[in-house]
Scaffold this motif. Structure first.
Motif, PDB file in Angstrom:
ATOM      1  N   ASN A 106       0.818  -1.215   0.000  1.00  0.00           N
ATOM      2  CA  ASN A 106       0.000   0.000   0.000  1.00  0.00           C
ATOM      3  C   ASN A 106       0.849   1.262   0.000  1.00  0.00           C
ATOM      4  OD1 ASN A 106      -2.461  -1.372  -0.035  1.00  0.00           O
ATOM      5  ND2 ASN A 106      -2.455  -1.606   2.175  1.00  0.00           N
ATOM      6  N   THR A 140      -7.843  -2.951   1.635  1.00  0.00           N
ATOM      7  CA  THR A 140      -6.633  -2.586   2.381  1.00  0.00           C
ATOM      8  C   THR A 140      -6.074  -1.253   1.915  1.00  0.00           C
ATOM      9  OG1 THR A 140      -5.173  -3.849   0.919  1.00  0.00           O
ATOM     10  CG2 THR A 140      -6.055  -4.990   2.852  1.00  0.00           C
ATOM     11  N   TYR A 178     -14.999  -4.380   4.833  1.00  0.00           N
ATOM     12  CA  TYR A 178     -14.685  -2.966   4.730  1.00  0.00           C
ATOM     13  C   TYR A 178     -15.964  -2.214   5.036  1.00  0.00           C
ATOM     14  CZ  TYR A 178     -12.653   1.434   3.723  1.00  0.00           C
ATOM     15  OH  TYR A 178     -12.194   2.706   3.876  1.00  0.00           O
TER      16      TYR A 178
END
Length: 186
Positions: A106, A140, A178
């Protein structure tokens, strides 16, 4: 087909509304919205995004980030793009995926996506979610992006389902938790 076009027209209108740009009505939550669509409508959505990118009449500043192109750019920066096919042939797809996931996380995506200064009226639109799978997972990345884009609305163009708690890519894969985003158009 007309249903997706009608929904996309609503997205075009929504991203220009002051309430959307300011994140109002979200109960102090982060301003992340997900536009879900059927995977078979991918080409319609891509055409829509291409039209939006060149639309000079928008009352917002749209920043489109194709996550697959971002991934390829990261690979280019790391000078590994040309080695990827040979690695896959020699060691297999699972090994290649493991190596890419350990090298590109990320943080690398955030470094490529981040820009300064953020201006009022900016909208970050993330596309290419299906293309970049399995090298990056949107749930993520969104968690990682929140601190960097707390002042800018993020709109994810998502080929799959989001029920307010789980994202399910292509309407087939195992859902991932999420819960910080909102469906933009039902």
């Amino acid at each position: 087909m007309s249903d997706i076009k009608e929904r996309l027209d609503k997205v075009r209108a929504l991203i220009q509304e002051p309430e959307f740009l300011e994140g109002k009505g979200l109960s102090n939550e982060v301003n992340i919205r997900i536009f879900c669509y059927e995977p078979e409508n991918e080409m319609v959505v891509r055409h829509f995004v291409n039209q939006l990118e060149t639309d000079q009449s928008l009352d917002c500043h749209l920043i489109v980030c194709n996550l697959y192109k971002t991934f390829l750019s990261i690979c280019d920066d790391m000078d590994i793009t040309d080695a990827i096919p040979d690695m896959e042939e020699a060691d297999g797809s699972a090994y290649l995926l493991e190596q890419l996931n350990s090298a590109i996380g990320n943080g690398e995506f955030i470094d490529k996506i981040q820009y300064e200064p953020h201006e009022p009226g900016d909208v970050l639109m993330l596309t290419g979610v299906g293309e970049v799978f399995p090298f990056m997972r949107i749930h993520t990345l969104l968690e990682a992006l929140q601190p960097y884009f707390s002042d800018v609305p993020i709109l994810v163009m998502y080929p799959g389902e989001f029920d307010g708690r789980h994202v399910k890519l292509f309407n087939r894969l195992t859902p991932n938790d999420y819960y910080r985003a909102f469906n933009v158009i039902d």
